[in-house]
Design a protein around this motif. Structure first.
Motif, PDB file in Angstrom:
ATOM      1  N   VAL A 232       0.852  -1.190   0.000  1.00 27.06           N
ATOM      2  CA  VAL A 232       0.000   0.000   0.000  1.00 27.06           C
ATOM      3  C   VAL A 232       0.887   1.239   0.000  1.00 27.06           C
ATOM      4  CG1 VAL A 232      -0.165   0.057   2.529  1.00 27.06           C
ATOM      5  CG2 VAL A 232      -1.947   1.148   1.151  1.00 27.06           C
ATOM      6  N   GLY A 233       0.426   2.255  -0.674  1.00 24.31           N
ATOM      7  CA  GLY A 233       1.130   3.529  -0.703  1.00 24.31           C
ATOM      8  C   GLY A 233       0.190   4.607  -1.180  1.00 24.31           C
ATOM      9  N   TRP A 234       0.686   5.819  -1.270  1.00 24.59           N
ATOM     10  CA  TRP A 234      -0.159   6.896  -1.776  1.00 24.59           C
ATOM     11  C   TRP A 234       0.691   7.994  -2.390  1.00 24.59           C
ATOM     12  CZ3 TRP A 234      -1.146   6.093   3.747  1.00 24.59           C
ATOM     13  CH2 TRP A 234      -0.357   6.868   4.585  1.00 24.59           C
ATOM     14  N   SER A 235       0.021   8.845  -3.122  1.00 22.01           N
ATOM     15  CA  SER A 235       0.634  10.002  -3.750  1.00 22.01           C
ATOM     16  C   SER A 235      -0.278  11.192  -3.513  1.00 22.01           C
ATOM     17  CB  SER A 235       0.823   9.766  -5.256  1.00 22.01           C
ATOM     18  OG  SER A 235       1.263  10.934  -5.906  1.00 22.01           O
ATOM     19  N   SER A 236       0.293  12.304  -3.041  1.00 19.50           N
ATOM     20  CA  SER A 236      -0.519  13.484  -2.728  1.00 19.50           C
ATOM     21  C   SER A 236       0.190  14.732  -3.216  1.00 19.50           C
ATOM     22  CB  SER A 236      -0.784  13.586  -1.227  1.00 19.50           C
ATOM     23  OG  SER A 236       0.429  13.808  -0.533  1.00 19.50           O
ATOM     24  N   ILE A 237      -0.484  15.848  -3.102  1.00 20.07           N
ATOM     25  CA  ILE A 237       0.080  17.121  -3.556  1.00 20.07           C
ATOM     26  C   ILE A 237       0.766  17.857  -2.428  1.00 20.07           C
ATOM     27  CG2 ILE A 237      -1.672  17.341  -5.349  1.00 20.07           C
ATOM     28  CD1 ILE A 237      -3.084  19.379  -3.567  1.00 20.07           C
ATOM     29  N   ALA A 238       0.835  17.245  -1.223  1.00 15.40           N
ATOM     30  CA  ALA A 238       1.353  17.958  -0.057  1.00 15.40           C
ATOM     31  C   ALA A 238       2.776  18.439  -0.276  1.00 15.40           C
ATOM     32  CB  ALA A 238       1.293  17.057   1.176  1.00 15.40           C
ATOM     33  N   ALA A 239       3.622  17.585  -0.884  1.00 12.40           N
ATOM     34  CA  ALA A 239       5.021  17.951  -1.060  1.00 12.40           C
ATOM     35  C   ALA A 239       5.191  19.113  -2.027  1.00 12.40           C
ATOM     36  CB  ALA A 239       5.820  16.753  -1.547  1.00 12.40           C
ATOM     37  N   SER A 240       4.202  19.385  -2.839  1.00 13.53           N
ATOM     38  CA  SER A 240       4.300  20.501  -3.778  1.00 13.53           C
ATOM     39  C   SER A 240       4.351  21.835  -3.058  1.00 13.53           C
ATOM     40  CB  SER A 240       3.104  20.483  -4.734  1.00 13.53           C
ATOM     41  OG  SER A 240       3.081  19.286  -5.469  1.00 13.53           O
ATOM     42  N   PHE A 241       3.861  21.874  -1.808  1.00 17.16           N
ATOM     43  CA  PHE A 241       3.845  23.106  -1.040  1.00 17.16           C
ATOM     44  C   PHE A 241       4.926  23.107   0.036  1.00 17.16           C
ATOM     45  CE2 PHE A 241      -0.428  22.128  -2.512  1.00 17.16           C
ATOM     46  CZ  PHE A 241      -0.684  23.239  -3.293  1.00 17.16           C
ATOM     47  N   GLY A 242       5.905  22.165  -0.115  1.00 16.79           N
ATOM     48  CA  GLY A 242       7.034  22.168   0.798  1.00 16.79           C
ATOM     49  C   GLY A 242       6.782  21.494   2.115  1.00 16.79           C
ATOM     50  N   THR A 243       5.747  20.668   2.247  1.00 11.98           N
ATOM     51  CA  THR A 243       5.451  20.001   3.501  1.00 11.98           C
ATOM     52  C   THR A 243       5.872  18.550   3.396  1.00 11.98           C
ATOM     53  OG1 THR A 243       3.579  21.441   3.855  1.00 11.98           O
ATOM     54  CG2 THR A 243       3.665  19.447   5.185  1.00 11.98           C
ATOM     55  N   VAL A 244       7.006  18.218   3.965  1.00  8.02           N
ATOM     56  CA  VAL A 244       7.489  16.844   3.988  1.00  8.02           C
ATOM     57  C   VAL A 244       7.875  16.524   5.422  1.00  8.02           C
ATOM     58  CG1 VAL A 244       9.156  15.197   3.110  1.00  8.02           C
ATOM     59  CG2 VAL A 244       8.351  17.043   1.646  1.00  8.02           C
ATOM     60  N   GLY A 245       7.214  15.579   6.021  1.00 11.75           N
ATOM     61  CA  GLY A 245       7.482  15.246   7.415  1.00 11.75           C
ATOM     62  C   GLY A 245       7.768  13.786   7.583  1.00 11.75           C
ATOM     63  N   ALA A 246       7.338  13.252   8.716  1.00 12.43           N
ATOM     64  CA  ALA A 246       7.554  11.840   9.009  1.00 12.43           C
ATOM     65  C   ALA A 246       6.715  10.988   8.075  1.00 12.43           C
ATOM     66  CB  ALA A 246       7.203  11.553  10.464  1.00 12.43           C
ATOM     67  N   VAL A 247       6.993   9.688   8.119  1.00 14.15           N
ATOM     68  CA  VAL A 247       6.286   8.760   7.252  1.00 14.15           C
ATOM     69  C   VAL A 247       4.791   8.823   7.522  1.00 14.15           C
ATOM     70  CG1 VAL A 247       5.962   6.343   6.721  1.00 14.15           C
ATOM     71  CG2 VAL A 247       8.251   7.242   7.038  1.00 14.15           C
ATOM     72  N   GLY A 248       4.002   8.975   6.450  1.00 12.51           N
ATOM     73  CA  GLY A 248       2.563   9.018   6.595  1.00 12.51           C
ATOM     74  C   GLY A 248       2.042  10.384   6.988  1.00 12.51           C
ATOM     75  N   HIS A 249       2.889  11.417   7.071  1.00 12.95           N
ATOM     76  CA  HIS A 249       2.450  12.743   7.480  1.00 12.95           C
ATOM     77  C   HIS A 249       2.219  13.599   6.251  1.00 12.95           C
ATOM     78  CE1 HIS A 249       2.064  16.318   9.955  1.00 12.95           C
ATOM     79  NE2 HIS A 249       2.914  16.917   9.159  1.00 12.95           N
ATOM     80  N   HIS A 250       1.095  14.296   6.256  1.00 11.45           N
ATOM     81  CA  HIS A 250       0.735  15.138   5.112  1.00 11.45           C
ATOM     82  C   HIS A 250       0.462  16.549   5.595  1.00 11.45           C
ATOM     83  CE1 HIS A 250       0.475  11.896   2.132  1.00 11.45           C
ATOM     84  NE2 HIS A 250       0.173  11.174   3.184  1.00 11.45           N
ATOM     85  N   GLY A 251       0.299  17.438   4.646  1.00 11.04           N
ATOM     86  CA  GLY A 251       0.108  18.837   4.976  1.00 11.04           C
ATOM     87  C   GLY A 251      -1.108  19.100   5.827  1.00 11.04           C
ATOM     88  N   ASP A 252      -2.121  18.241   5.802  1.00  8.48           N
ATOM     89  CA  ASP A 252      -3.311  18.456   6.605  1.00  8.48           C
ATOM     90  C   ASP A 252      -3.164  17.873   8.004  1.00  8.48           C
ATOM     91  OD1 ASP A 252      -3.294  15.810   6.027  1.00  8.48           O
ATOM     92  OD2 ASP A 252      -5.283  15.746   5.080  1.00  8.48           O
ATOM     93  N   GLY A 253      -1.968  17.398   8.354  1.00 12.64           N
ATOM     94  CA  GLY A 253      -1.734  16.923   9.704  1.00 12.64           C
ATOM     95  C   GLY A 253      -2.050  15.470   9.943  1.00 12.64           C
ATOM     96  N   ARG A 254      -2.400  14.735   8.924  1.00 15.41           N
ATOM     97  CA  ARG A 254      -2.757  13.334   9.107  1.00 15.41           C
ATOM     98  C   ARG A 254      -1.504  12.483   9.204  1.00 15.41           C
ATOM     99  NH1 ARG A 254      -8.179  11.564   6.129  1.00 15.41           N
ATOM    100  NH2 ARG A 254      -7.659   9.808   7.458  1.00 15.41           N
ATOM    101  N   THR A 255      -1.441  11.626  10.204  1.00 14.06           N
ATOM    102  CA  THR A 255      -0.355  10.680  10.373  1.00 14.06           C
ATOM    103  C   THR A 255      -0.973   9.310  10.542  1.00 14.06           C
ATOM    104  OG1 THR A 255       0.995  12.350  11.463  1.00 14.06           O
ATOM    105  CG2 THR A 255       1.667  10.066  11.728  1.00 14.06           C
ATOM    106  N   VAL A 256      -0.690   8.421   9.613  1.00 14.84           N
ATOM    107  CA  VAL A 256      -1.320   7.112   9.613  1.00 14.84           C
ATOM    108  C   VAL A 256      -0.387   6.139   8.916  1.00 14.84           C
ATOM    109  CG1 VAL A 256      -2.555   7.567   7.464  1.00 14.84           C
ATOM    110  CG2 VAL A 256      -3.408   5.823   9.008  1.00 14.84           C
ATOM    111  N   GLN A 257      -0.380   4.899   9.360  1.00 20.50           N
ATOM    112  CA  GLN A 257       0.404   3.860   8.706  1.00 20.50           C
ATOM    113  C   GLN A 257      -0.272   2.519   8.917  1.00 20.50           C
ATOM    114  OE1 GLN A 257       4.263   4.036  10.471  1.00 20.50           O
ATOM    115  NE2 GLN A 257       3.611   3.166  12.413  1.00 20.50           N
ATOM    116  N   PRO A 258      -0.067   1.558   8.007  1.00 24.08           N
ATOM    117  CA  PRO A 258      -0.728   0.255   8.140  1.00 24.08           C
ATOM    118  C   PRO A 258      -0.151  -0.560   9.295  1.00 24.08           C
ATOM    119  CG  PRO A 258       0.729   0.286   6.236  1.00 24.08           C
ATOM    120  CD  PRO A 258       0.686   1.674   6.757  1.00 24.08           C
ATOM    121  N   VAL A 259      -1.003  -1.385   9.882  1.00 24.46           N
ATOM    122  CA  VAL A 259      -0.598  -2.233  11.004  1.00 24.46           C
ATOM    123  C   VAL A 259       0.315  -3.347  10.490  1.00 24.46           C
ATOM    124  CG1 VAL A 259      -1.429  -3.789  12.807  1.00 24.46           C
ATOM    125  CG2 VAL A 259      -2.733  -1.736  12.238  1.00 24.46           C
ATOM    126  N   GLY A 260       1.404  -3.593  11.214  1.00 25.17           N
ATOM    127  CA  GLY A 260       2.315  -4.667  10.855  1.00 25.17           C
ATOM    128  C   GLY A 260       3.016  -4.456   9.537  1.00 25.17           C
TER     129      GLY A 260
END
Length: 703
Positions: free
Chosen positions: A5-33
């Motif tokens: 599983v993975g995803w592609s978003s526009i968050a990095a286009s505005f310079g927002t790159v954080g921890a794994v699963g983190h997006h510009g809207d503040g969502r942090t999520v990752q799959p179990v196991g």
């Protein structure tokens, strides 16, 4: 169950790159196991019990500041690292077909800067799903995790289409049982650019105006042989894995050896194994795997390993009669000194519909759910890497609709043998005298019917599919019914009028949409293959045994591609599959085959299905006492219960249709009562897909 599983978003286009699963809207999520393959801004995870050699990452060195270029291949892939690098460079230039040309069964994901490409397979055994999420697109090789991610509800219209027209892609569309989760068609790739998505095909489509150049039959069969040999070789050259030792061996048990105790615990045997049913498909794989020449480290360049014999497993259904010839053929084949033969005998405990309450939740519904326990008992005696012959019929045989393709190419003489075989199958009767003419007229009608007209006709007839439905079809009747652009599935006769009307509207809408139309026979054959590949994927989940891998080489890209090069005139001949596989074995140096090799064995499975339905009738009646399918408006419980009783008493009803209804109802119950979710994190979804534990089942289904 294993998935990525993975995803592609526009968050990095505005310079927002954080921890794994983190997006510009503040969502942090990752799959179990999960196991992180690469991180933000477009992360990719592998989830489940993947073996180390099943995950391969290739990165191409680029100048500083240049876009990152890397490839992830998950599954069994026979390509070398250098071949993977060449394929990655070709994909960077847009040649996606290179990602699907290696031997084995795998999923390839390419990242070139912010562009993500996920290639699906040709058969549909390794599908790719996607859904809008977090100002972008999430993708996965399983639908349920994406449904959890967006907290999806059920798509009742898709379930209706799945029951009414399971082999009609126009009715199913790109949907899944989960609203908002879409599937890319077989032979296509998903391309993501900063959240935007594009679906493109990587296979050439045959023209309707000009007949494709016919490959020489000898060269075409040699191509199938080479593809099958490479597919088997890819599995044999992969690193071997011993099954996990848990749960621990309880020690000596009177009358049981180590192998019997291991099978009782549900653990496979270390090494390589294969099904050996006595049929042509599984026997071909077993003989190729046991005697494939040229493998490193083997005795005299032969066999599966140094001093190792291939474990050949034959399933003996004691409750069904008529499989004696098949068992005898398996014993003759297993006389090969490179084979170690094991016969798994089972009675009523392994019949279809046995132990319905103990199965796992699968990604989607499938008729294979009712035979999960039956296959699990057979596979428990198998090896850690086990070959199965599933898909050979759909890949090598000719769909009856291919007769229309022959007429379109003005090759009428090639219809003589298949039509005569259908007449002989009817037996000596007056009806058999009219079979050749009826089949020819139906094939000519299909050849002259346009795609749009065919779908519109099917849509107009579908609402009447539950009225005056015929009983079981003879071989000729089944072939005549298949000579259409679309036909109702076996479960359509028990659906409500409202459900059939909704599917009819789907067909009408599909008829007016522009589409890359193929020849009718080719289109129907590809749809049947996609349906079988989807069932095979769910079967692997329903009968899954820890530490075991099932290998279905006939569904590999290279085998499917080689089989499509077979001339139609060769495909439509009676016994074509057995003849092709006999020539494949002869090309590999295997000539001694038992008498009757390649004889069909469908009657045995039909008899087992009827016996299993009769034995499990009380449980099935209880299952449809207050079914969720009735809550959704798809069936009437009274009608289904009446059909179950009638079929158990011997009335000629399509058992496949009843299996589809029972499987779908069983899957719904497991889904709405599940616990947990596929995701974790500070912003993980608050409820799982369908919300079975949050909203009552009736309200959820009607939502």
């Amino acid at each position: 169950m294993r998935w990525l599983v993975g995803w592609s978003s526009i968050a990095a286009s505005f310079g927002t790159v954080g921890a794994v699963g983190h997006h510009g809207d503040g969502r942090t999520v990752q799959p179990v196991g999960s196991q992180l393959l690469w991180g933000d801004p477009d992360p990719l995870w592998a989830v489940g019990d993947w073996r180390p050699d099943e995950i391969r990452l290739i990165t191409v060195a680029t100048p500083e500041g240049a876009p990152t270029t890397r490839l992830a291949v998950l599954g069994c892939c026979g390509a070398t690292d250098e071949q993977l690098r060449v394929g990655l460079l070709a994909a960077r230039g847009g040649a996606l077909r290179h990602l699907t040309a290696w031997s084995g069964s795998y999923t390839a994901v390419v990242q070139i800067g912010r562009r993500i490409t996920v290639a699906g397979d040709l058969a549909g055994a390794r599908p790719v799903f996607h859904t809008p999420w977090a100002n972008g697109t999430a993708y996965a090789t399983a639908a349920l995790p994406l449904a959890d991610l967006i907290e999806a509800q059920l798509d009742i219209g898709h379930l209706a289409a799945l029951l009414a027209c399971p082999e009609t892609p126009e009715a199913l569309g790109d949907g899944t049982p989960y609203a908002g989760v879409k599937r890319i068609p077989p032979g296509h790739a998903l391309i993501l650019r900063e959240g935007s998505r594009e679906i493109t095909g990587y296979e050439a489509v045959a023209s309707l105006a000009v007949a494709a150049a016919q490959t020489d039959p000898v060269s075409a069969v040699e191509g199938v042989r080479d593809a099958l040999v490479e597919a088997v070789r890819a599995r044999l050259t992969a690193p071997r894995h011993a099954p996990e030792t848990l749960p621990a061996d309880p020690g000596p048990v009177p009358g049981m050896g180590p192998a019997e105790r291991r099978a009782a615990r549900g653990a496979p045997v270390p090494g390589i194994g294969a099904d050996l049913s006595g049929g042509s498909a599984s026997a071909t794989l077993a003989l190729l795997a046991a005697g494939l020449p040229g493998l490193p480290g083997t005795v005299l360049g032969h066999g599966t390993g140094a001093g190792e014999r291939l474990l050949a497993v034959t399933f003996n259904d004691l409750s069904a009669q008529g499989n004696e010839d098949e068992l005898e053929r398996a014993r003759v084949i297993a006389a090969n000194p490179r084979l170690h033969h094991v016969v798994v005998a089972a009675g009523e405990e392994a019949l279809p519909y046995a132990s319905l309450e103990s199965g796992p939740l699968t990604d989607e519904p499938s008729p294979s759910l009712v035979v999960g326990e039956r296959h699990r008992r057979r596979l428990a005696a198998g090896s850690a890497d086990h070959f199965v012959g599933h898909g050979a019929r759909q890949v090598l045989d000719a769909h009856p609709a291919r007769l229309a393709d022959l007429l379109m190419d003005r090759r009428r003489r090639h219809l003589l043998r298949p039509v005569a075989a259908l007449a002989r199958a009817e037996g000596p009767s007056t009806h058999s005298l009219f079979v050749p003419l009826a089949v020819y007229r139906a094939a000519r009608r299909l050849a002259r019917t346009s795609y749009r007209t065919g779908l519109e006709t099917a849509a107009s007839l579908l609402p009447e599919a539950n009225r005056d439905a015929p009983g079981l079809d003879t071989p000729a009747d089944a072939s005549l019914a298949s000579l259409t652009w679309s036909r109702p599935g076996p479960a359509a006769r028990w659906l409500t009028g409202e459900a059939l009307a909704e599917v009819s509207v789907r067909l009408q809408e599909a008829a007016i949409r522009p589409a890359s139309v193929q020849r009718p026979g080719e289109a129907r054959a590809r749809a049947a293959l996609a349906r079988h590949a989807a069932d095979q994927r769910i079967l692997e989940q329903a009968a899954e045994i820890r530490s075991q891998r099932l290998h279905a080489p006939y569904l590999d890209n290279q085998v499917v591609r080689a089989a499509r090069a077979l001339p139609e005139s060769l495909r439509v001949q009676p016994g074509a599959r057995a003849a092709i596989l006999r020539r494949v074995l002869a090309g590999a140096g295997i000539h001694d085959l038992p008498p009757g090799w390649g004889a069909p064995s469908q009657a045995t499975s039909t008899a087992a299905g009827r016996i299993g339905l009769r034995a499990a009738l009380p449980d099935l009646i209880a299952l449809f006492d207050a079914p969720l399918l009735a809550d959704a408006g798809l069936v009437e419980a009274r009608v289904v219960r009446k059909a179950l009783r009638a079929a158990s008493e011997g009335e000629p009803l399509p058992l496949d249709g009843l299996a589809e209804l029972a499987s779908t109802e069983l899957w719904l119950r497991r889904l709405v009562t599940r616990r947990g979710t596929c995701w974790t994190g500070t912003a993980a979804p608050r409820q799982r897909a369908v919300a079975g534990g949050v909203v009552p089942a009736r309200r959820t289904l009607q939502a």
